[in-house]
Each structure stands twice: as structure tokens, then as C-alpha cells.
Design an enzyme around this catalytic site. Structure first.
Site, PDB file in Angstrom:
ATOM      1  N   MET B   1       0.829  -0.943   0.050  1.00  0.00           N
ATOM      2  CA  MET B   1      -0.113  -0.128  -0.065  1.00  0.00           C
ATOM      3  C   MET B   1       0.932   1.394   0.150  1.00  0.00           C
ATOM      4  O   MET B   1       2.112   1.228   0.260  1.00  0.00           O
ATOM      5  CB  MET B   1      -0.785  -0.060   1.291  1.00  0.00           C
ATOM      6  CG  MET B   1      -2.278   0.374   0.854  1.00  0.00           C
ATOM      7  SD  MET B   1      -3.626  -0.036   2.131  1.00  0.00           S
ATOM      8  CE  MET B   1      -2.784   0.473   3.517  1.00  0.00           C
ATOM      9  N   CYS B   2       0.358   2.210  -0.269  1.00  0.00           N
ATOM     10  CA  CYS B   2       1.184   3.691  -0.641  1.00  0.00           C
ATOM     11  C   CYS B   2       0.758   4.483   0.193  1.00  0.00           C
ATOM     12  O   CYS B   2       0.080   4.329   1.559  1.00  0.00           O
ATOM     13  CB  CYS B   2       0.712   4.011  -2.003  1.00  0.00           C
ATOM     14  SG  CYS B   2       0.697   2.723  -3.243  1.00  0.00           S
ATOM     15  N   ARG B   3       1.012   5.741   0.330  1.00  0.00           N
ATOM     16  CA  ARG B   3       0.757   7.263   1.166  1.00  0.00           C
ATOM     17  C   ARG B   3       0.419   8.031   0.392  1.00  0.00           C
ATOM     18  O   ARG B   3       1.107   8.467  -0.766  1.00  0.00           O
ATOM     19  CB  ARG B   3       1.751   7.140   2.003  1.00  0.00           C
ATOM     20  CG  ARG B   3       2.122   5.797   2.980  1.00  0.00           C
ATOM     21  CD  ARG B   3       2.957   6.573   4.144  1.00  0.00           C
ATOM     22  NE  ARG B   3       1.720   6.807   5.239  1.00  0.00           N
ATOM     23  CZ  ARG B   3       0.898   5.844   5.563  1.00  0.00           C
ATOM     24  NH1 ARG B   3       1.125   4.848   5.249  1.00  0.00           N
ATOM     25  NH2 ARG B   3       0.228   6.082   6.657  1.00  0.00           N
TER      26      ARG B   3
END
Lengths: 320, 320, 320, 320
Positions: B1-3
Site C-alpha cells: 500500500m502507498c501513502r
């Protein structure tokens, strides 16, 4: 447009002798190619790829090395090529077509199981047929495709024509049949979409043992993209870093198919005729099959080819 | 997952003060993030992107800079950030999901006309709904998409919900409506395909004036991916390279929405509730709308969040 | 700071089994390392390199593959590692020190002739001794150095200590002598320049047959950077993608030296003592030599090490 | 060899109008340059850089964007160039000389404080004078240099000739004096080292207000690398994506210095004579100074230049 080479030999060669050392190798062609029909962009600097089979494991998938950095100044390529030997090598240098971004996903060749594929040319009006083409492709192949080029989707279409593309071996005729069907379907899709600009379909495919490729255009009055082949008993690099194809009597141990000749010895290179399927068998025999579909027109007065003596960009006496 | 982070302010800020200098900026979060729900890969090093609007030309498309090199050591980013000012900035750091290759085409944010979009999370079972989703998207948007991620195709789906995605301005409610429809359609596609793993849909979209984003999951008993917001009159970087949000009475000139808090002052950050649409208007007002669809469950005993005091990885006294 | 691994075995291993498949391989350590003494930046994403010798050509130079993209998501590395076998492998993941840019020229390992070299740690105050160090290095080595790190110049200094660094074979004692002299000269240069911060000099060097490495700091009251070794008869990857070192009676066919343990079986890993030279002979025997210079202090109450049970980031019962 | 352009104007221009849109811009020259004296490699694909000053902050350091990917297909460059305006721009496309690796550290232009520098050509026998040159450079400049090319070290030598290279402004004569001293010292170093191959020293330097550059070779019987200049009141891009220099009476608001002409209108471009220093003052006035050192030979029968009409690779009627 791009350039590619296919190499098959009974004995393995060092990739460096094929790709990086010779002054007129495909890597050097990447910044000095003379036979391109399109003149918009005189170089192929938008990434490259090389794929090869391990001679010790002929029934294993190929290894592929790609890079978005230009091929002519790539330390990893130089170092790997100085170490790796193979008797079946594909290499491709890319000039990005308008609209397709430069990314490693878009670098040829691609592989799927033991199969490997590359393309020189383009599928005309690809955006108009992209969805119809994708609809023909089953999920496992569909989701294997990470890039977005006409070339990679053509590979997907090719894989779809095989009963089981993940088999480790194929009869050459299977590959031939699937590649011809790919061409036929691309033509049908173009007709359905009303596309009247010609496609250039120089495809090459291998399972690690046979090579099947096409020189093809669906335009009856223009030449296809250039494609040459040469064969011999030995292919070496002389002291001037130029290739030499050696021909021993009745021995054909090496076949090279290439977008442009790799040596200045004219007699060593045969042009593959327009709209022809070219096959190299596991035993390194060569077979040519005319693709006699509705675009077949052997007598057509096609546009003149670039004369031979400009092939290498300068006049060479003696060897011609 | 990313930010990701979204920043909007009345006065332009230097990108460096937002992105590269503060010790707990999103760039630094890219290698030290603590709030991620998935723990498989504790960093976001698979490319990044930053997009911004020119304060002098608020009705022009944004500029986007992306790179497949990690953000934390990128000389171009450092040099550009030291020069460019903007009052509406999106920034995203990426951890490649399995199956999506690292390429600049796959870096967020993406733009189309004046619109810009980024995503944190994933569309569960994306491969199973990809074709159905693509079938909903008209050609001009379809061929604009160069990557192959669930996120970029979600952007395509969002654009499809707008009457004319190439307009230069939008009423905030238009963006809100299109984003909610996007979520609804993704849910419908998942149901049709029988996907029962939850999606995490933290989307953010802007036209250069408003920002609309979601904190959303279609799972009723788990939290969505984290999302916080803060507002104030000034956002500065102190002598320790740490952010400070300043709050003057009755002045709200800055809004930041971020996957995790950017400062250690707990009272400065509000968690956006699960399944909520968050809107920043052109005048920097903030509105929250619960997304009361079939996955709405305000009373659910969702899994506990990571406690606040570990947010920044260490205990901070005084400011809490 | 960085991390490295040295691998030597009687039988070649597939690089994938060593580098990419195991969940706690050095590639995975590159984004999840727990033993680093510096805590500023908890990952090694600033490039990596792998070098290996061809088992069929043990007296030829190694092949080196480097990349500025992170190692953990590198398709070329995955594909090459799935094909290449070697019985002597170096691998290094890099966290760029402040001031040294990310470039392929700055990726370890480096090679010169048949020699290969990598470093974990740093030469303290390198800028203050750089010119004096360079003055000690002859032209042919000087101009071979394309990067600008303390590590690569330390390699240059090491090469300078050999009579003929381009020989194809070396007696292990020659390599040992040259490496010890390198450490000595670095200490002398630091003293001359009045540098009082400690250096961390975990060097590794090989000629393709022997490996010589150091765990060393010139600080008498702090530990050197971590370094472990393990040996056995077989090193495999189990069904959970975790390594297992197998130990048959009286057979030591494999030695691994690594910045941190690669398995959770504590008894399989020995810490190399501070300020020790570690040698693996061509026959895969292991020798340890204390470096009893002015920084030797076996009784010192050095700072406590990170406890074993946090090495792998979680508590493992049963195998400990 | 490489190519560069310097642009200075009273009014800012969009970088896109200068660099990416025109069909014969330096970016397009990067794969289609016709005036190169060396013919070994007919393109400049080994990285590029563009540096510019912010019109709103003329006394601040420039911003520099560099990339090792070719310039002609670089989405970041396209997007940034469509947004950024400046009235003083340097741009450089690189063909890597043998021995210097491709890395962002080796991309021109370089900056130091407010100064920016680029080079076309090479310092002959650089390896033989490298150490002597480095010995002339003080530590602060020495450690600022991250690459290893003759060009960047020449910049270091130039900086060394200034009293305080970190000042924000310089009198044009200071820059001129320092650049001439740089040339003199390079000549002296070459003489001391017994180098008899000629150097090509087309340097350009700016402080954001003045530009000083040289067209220079230390060979009396060969031409220096090509260098042209043009001036006018407006420089636009017409509907065919070709540049037009407009000349209003007695108004000289723009000066361009470029390795090769950017338009097909011969009368718009003046060749800078061999061994000449060219200066653009803060008020956009142009001054030429012959460099009358021991290599000055205005009457020499130098090798003929490439005829004008091949400059752009094809014959253009009407405008010539």
C-alpha cells in the site's frame, strides 16, 4: 520503428560476439541504422531487450534482460554479454512509437513459458482495434501482459492461437500456424475497423528450438519493413570488430535473421521476400513460405528498396 | 500500500517546505511509515509522484513530476522542490502491489485536462473486474491510460462519470458525485464478480480549486486505510525540520489531508471517519459527508487502530 | 549504512535460492533490516549489486550486475537470478551516505581483473583524507575508479597493496596482507588528519577462490558493524521461503558471511568478533585472525548488541 | 561530443517553446545533429540537463533538471517545460565520451551557488592532467564535484579562478577573466603533460545575469567545435513547429548561442569565430573578444566547415 535480430546456432556463442563487440551489431545499429523506411527518427534509443536460452537447459524458459537506457552505453549489458553463451538469442532495440511510453514493460522481447516474441513495425490504427483484440484473449494471457503496445498485444493474440502456450516444446508447424493466424486476425480486425493505413508485421517467435518469423505488410504496393537472413558454418568477429560469416561446404550451422545486414559482404545476405514466413527448424534448416493471402502480390511494382551499397552507409569495394 | 498527501492553501508554499525538508514529510514517510495496515513491506520505495498547480495559472492543467527512483534521494526532486511554489499540491509514494510493475506510467498522481487523481489502497480482485470496468470507459479516456494499475483505471472510471472531464472548472458537488459513483460502481463490479475480499479506496481528486477525497472500505468490520486532516492559518517547518501547524483565531487558510499525521501534536490532527467523503472547497472550507451505502456501519466494533503514541514511532512528551 | 553477503560453496547454487526467493535474504533485508547500528534510515534502497564467478571459468573475471533501482522489485534481477549459478557470490544493498550520489558507479561490488570488493560501513572524515589517499594510488588504478565513494577508493587502496592486482590467482595470505595494510593505512590517514570519529570497516574481497573480509572499527569502546557467518553441507530454501542451513557430520561445503543472520536458527550463526579478519580458503576452510593493532581491546565493555531475539524482528519459538 | 544552447532574453520564455516543441530544438538535435566534427556516434543520447533561473528571483541559484534517459522522450521534461518560464536557460545533451560512465552526476549543466556551467568538446588527455588539475582546486570546490568528467573538473578550475564563487552577482569581466584563465591553465597543464592532441573547449558560464562562453581549440590548424549565435526581438515557434527569430529595428532583446543553428534562415545565424570569447551582458548586449594566445591564428587555412546548406540536413529554398 525498431530493429531486431534472431540468432540460432548448433554451438553456443558469447553474446558479446553477437551484440556488443562488432561495429555493425544490432546495438550499434541502434544509433546508426540506415535501412529504416520511416525517416522521422533516425535512431532506436528508447530501450532494448535481449533474450536467450541456456544451452544447458534447452527446455527451460528463456532469460530476458531489458533496459530503458539506450543499449549502446549499458554497463550491465556489456558485463553480462561478456559472460553469457547461448545458441538461441533474440535481441531488439526500440524506437518508441508515438503514444507508447518508454518503460521496461514495453521492451521486447517478451516471454511466456518457454515462448519468446518480438516485433518490428506496427499495427496500424491499433487504438481502433485494441478492445476487439483484447476480447479475443483469455484471462491468463490477458493478465500476463503488463505493457500497452501493439506489439505485446500481438504476442497475446499469438499465444491465444496455441492449444497450450505453456507447453515446453512445440512442433515448428504449430508455431507457424499460430503466427499465420495472428496475421490473419490482425487483418480481419483492421478491415472491421475500417483501417486503411498499412501495418508492418515483422514478427519473430521461438520456443527455444525453432524460430518462426514473418516479413509482412497488408499493403500490396509497398514493401514490408526490411528483413534479411544469412547462414554459414561460423560467424566470427575479425580484428576490425566486423563480423564475418564463414561458409564451409555443405555445413549450415548458424542462421541469423536481422532487420538489416550485419556485414558488408553482400553475397552473405538474402533478403526475405515480402509477405513470407521464415522458419528455422531445430536442426538449423531454413524454410520459406509465401503468405498467399489477399495481400499477396508477387508481381507488384513495389517501391524501390534502398540500394544495397548504401546499406552500410558507405561504399565498400572488394568484398562486394 | 502507498501513502499520499493533499495540500491546499490560500497562499502558495514552497514544495520543499512541504515535501523534502520536514523530517516527517511524506518523502520521509516513504521509508519510515508506521500506520500501514499491511505489514508485508514496511516502505514505499517503488516510485513517487508530485503534482501541483501554478498559482499564476489556476485554470491550467497541473504539472506532474514522477520517478521510479525512490523519493528520498532524488536530486531532481530536491532541486525542483526548492524552486516551485503552489497552493494545491498532491504527492504520492508508492509501494508496488504484487503484479503491477514499477514504471513511471504506474506512478500517481495522474492527470487528465485539469483534473488530478491519486489513490491509497487497492481494488480487491482487480483482475476479475478489469475487463468489465474497461468496458465502461469511453475511448478517449481508455487510450489516455498508459499504465495498468487498479488505481489508474479507477481514475478512468471517475473521469467517465463526468459530463466533460476536459472542462477547466468543476463545481465541488460534481466532483463529489462522480467520486461517489466511482465507489458505487467498483462495489457493483466486485459483487458481480463474487469478490469477497475488501477493497481500500482512499481516493483523492482535484480540479485545481476543490479537493474531494474518500476514506472508504467496502468491509463493514475493518477499518479503512488511515487518513487524517489538519487545518490552520500557517504551516511551517521549525529549526528541527519538524512541521508546525499554527492556528490563528478563526482563520483557516490551509488544509492538509494525509495518510498519516505530519506532526507530533496530536490535537492538530483529526482522523477522517471510515467511509466518509471529505471536501475542501475553493475557499478552503472543509465538509465531511458520510458515505451511507450498504457498507456503512458507524457502530461496528472495528479493529483497534494503532495507538496514537506510536504514530511517529516514538514517545513525545510535552506536545501531547 | 549498507548490508552485504559473501557466499562460497563447493557446488554452485542458483542465485535465486540465495538472493531473491528466501523471505529473509539480503534482498529482503534491503527493506527490512534490524541490526543496523545507525537508525537514521531504516532501509537500503539506494541501489544494489551482485557479482559472481562462472563455475565453468573460475579463473576469469566475475560478472557484476548493478542497479540504482531498489533490489526488491527488479525484474532483471529476478530473471537473471533464476538462471545463473555460481559457487562464489557477493551481493550488496546500499543506503547512500550523505554526500554520495546514487549512481551505478557507486554501487558495490566493484571488480578489477579477477578481484571483487565490497564494503559495509564508512571511512570517517573521508573528505579530509581523500586527497592523501588518492596520492597513494597509481594511475592505472586511479583512472579505473569511476565513482566517488569512500568504499570504492578503499578498494583502490587495497589494489595498491598488491604486487600485481591483475593476476588471475592469489594466495589467500596475499589478500589477507593487502587487506590488513589497507586498514592500517586508513588508520594512519585518519590520525594524520586528526579525525576522531570512528570508521566502520567491514570489507570483503575475493579473487574467485578465496574470500578475505574484516569486521573492524578503529574505536576501542564501540562495536563494529554486525557480521555473522555460518557453514554447513547444504543451504536450502524450505516451503515457507525460509533458508535452512543443513549440517552433515564433518562436512563443511558452504560458508556464508553476512551482515545479519539469514535464518532464525540461532545456533547456525556465529558472530565474527570485533576487529577480526575472516578467511575462507579455496577449499572452503575457515580461519579467523584477530587484528591486534592499537585498536585491539578484547576486554572492552563495548556497547551491548541488539539482543538475538529481535534479530529477525519477532520472537521465534522452537528453533531457538 | 555533445551539444548545448544558452538563451538569454529580456522577457521570460516558456521552456517548451525553446526546448521541446520546435522540430529543430536542441532536444531534437540530440538525435539528429548534423554539424558534429566527430562522426563516430551520430547522436547525443547519454543524458541531458536543463538549468534555468526563476525570473521572480534573479539572484537565487538556478534550478537544474537532469536525466540519464534520452531527452527526446522524457515525460518529466515535457511536463516541466510546459510550465516553467525563464529568461536565462542553459540546456545540454550529452554523448558520453569513452571512459566516462552515464550517470546523473555526469550530466551538464552543473551549478555552484548562483553559477552554472556547461561544456561541449573535451579536454584532450584528461587522465594525464587530472591529478595536477585537482591539486589546484580548494577543498570546498573539490568536494562539491560528484562526477568525474573533464567537463565538471574544468568547472571546478573555473570556480577556483574567482575570488568568491558563492557571491550572488559578478561583473561580466570577472567571469570573462576567470574563464580565460581556465583556458590558459588547461593549456599549461596539457603542455606540461606533453599532450599533443587538441582540446575542444566550448565552455559556457553564467551567474543568472551575464553569459560568457568560449569557442576555442588549442590546435592552430583545425576548427573548434561549431558555435553559432543569433539575436532579435522575438523568438517564436511557427505552425510547423519551426523557430522564427524576429528582428525589429534596433531592438535586441534575445540572444541565443547554440552548437548549431536552430532555424533554416541562414542570415539569422552568425558563426562565432574560432578562439573567441563571447559575452552577453545583463542588458542583453553582445561582445566578442578574440583569444589571442599562442594558439591564435586568424589567417590559418583551417579545415573547411560543413557547408551551410547541409546544416539542417536538407536544402531549403526561399528562406536562404
Amino acid at each position: 520503428m525498431c530493429r531486431w535480430i534472431c540468432f540460432k546456432a548448433k554451438a553456443p556463442v558469447l553474446l558479446a560476439d553477437l551484440l556488443t563487440r562488432p561495429s555493425h551489431s544490432i546495438i550499434n545499429q541502434s544509433f546508426d541504422c540506415r535501412l529504416r523506411l520511416d525517416e522521422v527518427r533516425p535512431l532506436n534509443g528508447d530501450g532494448f531487450g535481449v533474450g536467450w536460452y541456456d544451452p544447458a537447459e534447452p527446455f527451460e524458459p528463456p532469460c530476458v534482460f531489458t533496459s530503458v537506457l539506450p543499449a549502446w552505453n549499458n554497463p550491465n549489458l556489456s558485463r553480462l554479454a561478456a559472460k553469457i553463451k547461448s545458441n538461441l538469442v533474440f535481441c531488439h532495440v526500440r524506437a518508441a512509437s508515438s503514444g507508447f511510453p518508454i518503460s521496461e514493460s514495453n521492451c521486447h522481447p517478451w516471454s511466456y513459458g518457454n515462448l519468446m516474441f518480438q516485433h518490428n513495425g506496427y499495427v496500424a490504427g491499433f487504438n481502433k482495434i485494441k478492445r476487439a483484440l483484447q476480447a479475443l484473449i483469455p484471462d491468463d494471457i490477458y493478465h500476463h501482459i503488463h505493457g500497452n503496445t501493439d506489439s505485446e498485444w500481438s504476442f497475446g493474440l499469438f499465444l491465444t492461437q496455441l492449444d497450450d502456450p505453456l507447453r515446453t516444446q512445440f512442433v515448428p508447424d504449430e508455431l507457424k500456424g499460430a503466427l499465420l493466424k495472428t496475421v490473419t486476425i490482425l487483418n480481419q480486425l483492421a478491415t472491421s475497423a475500417g483501417i486503411d493505413t498499412p501495418s508492418l508485421l515483422n514478427f519473430a517467435v521461438t520456443d527455444g528450438r525453432s524460430i518462426v518469423c514473418t516479413r509482412y505488410t497488408n499493403c500490396s504496393d509497398r514493401e514490408a519493413a526490411s528483413l534479411y537472413w544469412s547462414s554459414g558454418s561460423k560467424f566470427t568477429c575479425d580484428e576490425n570488430n566486423e563480423y564475418q560469416m564463414h561458409k564451409a561446404a555443405k555445413k549450415e550451422d548458424i542462421v541469423i535473421i536481422s532487420s538489416e545486414p550485419l556485414t558488408f559482404t553482400k553475397s552473405d545476405w538474402c533478403k526475405i521476400p515480402d509477405n513470407t514466413l521464415f522458419m528455422v527448424t531445430p536442426n538449423v534448416n531454413v524454410l520459406l513460405f509465401p503468405i498467399e493471402d489477399e495481400h499477396w502480390n508477387p508481381k507488384a511494382d513495389r517501391e524501390p528498396e534502398v540500394p544495397w551499397w548504401t546499406v552500410a552507409g558507405r561504399i565498400r569495394s572488394g568484398t562486394e
